[in-house]
Scaffold this active site. Sequence first.
Site, PDB file in Angstrom:
ATOM      1  N   ARG A  16       0.838  -1.201   0.000  1.00  0.00           N
ATOM      2  CA  ARG A  16       0.000   0.000   0.000  1.00  0.00           C
ATOM      3  C   ARG A  16       0.871   1.247   0.000  1.00  0.00           C
ATOM      4  O   ARG A  16       0.570   2.230  -0.682  1.00  0.00           O
ATOM      5  CB  ARG A  16      -0.942   0.004   1.216  1.00  0.00           C
ATOM      6  CG  ARG A  16      -2.025  -1.056   1.144  1.00  0.00           C
ATOM      7  CD  ARG A  16      -2.968  -0.979   2.338  1.00  0.00           C
ATOM      8  NE  ARG A  16      -3.831   0.196   2.276  1.00  0.00           N
ATOM      9  CZ  ARG A  16      -4.638   0.579   3.267  1.00  0.00           C
ATOM     10  NH1 ARG A  16      -4.671  -0.118   4.408  1.00  0.00           N
ATOM     11  NH2 ARG A  16      -5.406   1.639   3.135  1.00  0.00           N
ATOM     12  N   CYS A  36      -1.511   6.009   9.043  1.00  0.00           N
ATOM     13  CA  CYS A  36      -1.852   4.705   8.459  1.00  0.00           C
ATOM     14  C   CYS A  36      -2.957   4.931   7.436  1.00  0.00           C
ATOM     15  O   CYS A  36      -2.914   5.888   6.679  1.00  0.00           O
ATOM     16  CB  CYS A  36      -2.271   3.721   9.549  1.00  0.00           C
ATOM     17  SG  CYS A  36      -3.629   4.326  10.580  1.00  0.00           S
TER      18      CYS A  36
END
Length: 280
Positions: A180, A238
């Site tokens: 990611r 995050c």
Amino acid sequence: MSHLVSVNELAELVRDDAVRVIDVRWRLSVPGGRVQPDGREEYLQGHVPGAVFADLEQELTRHGRPDEGRHPLPTTAQLQDAARRWGLDDGDVVVVYDDAGGLPAARAWWLLRQGGVDVRVLDGGWQAWKDAGGDIESGSMEYSPGTVTLTDIAGDSLTIDEAAAFPASGVLLDVRAPERFRGETEPLDPIAGHIPGAVNLPTGKHVASDGTLLDLESLKKNFADAGITDGTPVAAYCGSGITAAHTALVLAEAGIDAKIFHGSWSQWSNTPDRPVATGE
């Protein structure tokens, strides 16, 4: 002082009625997946004796606009109302736990700690409690409303502009999975990639196979490899501010204070004209 408690330590606190325990079972739900995010049913089937259930989506998050991220911080007043529903009073010792590697529990730890509560996380969570043969209680636990007063919970949370500027003066950790970070996949947010200048250090690197945190020497090596030592300004983000709280917990356990960009990638990727980096 450690920010963790072991199963044996929690069992003693429960036995002496010297703790308030909060069950924060919750799991990230991916669109189209079959994961039930709310852990209330599991809580009702069995929990640490005396534990109350905290709803992460309803009590540890404020519902906001997409450009605020998927899990905006609750207001201090909202969190205080929830804490009073959980029966918390000023001066209470609180232990939080989950069954998802400590991520939801760390969200509760971060918020309550910012509010001035003496709060710790059960190392290894619900699985460690069961594996150790801890007593289990079923049904719902409710207390008379508490009287706790919380201080400002947003003091160590970065705004999106502060997060953008942070790499110029410190280490901005992206604690998501490497793929990611590199922008190879993005299952939840509209754009793949990371904040320019961020350093990737997945929070899972700090956790042993049994769900407990690694030893202090290993944790410090992880951070040193990312350019973080005592005195290094550090912040974490995050996907939506949950996993970053776990990295903040690990940093605190290693004696390093950290800030969190709570809007995280979900806010960044939903805000027009924010630059996006890919690759390493």
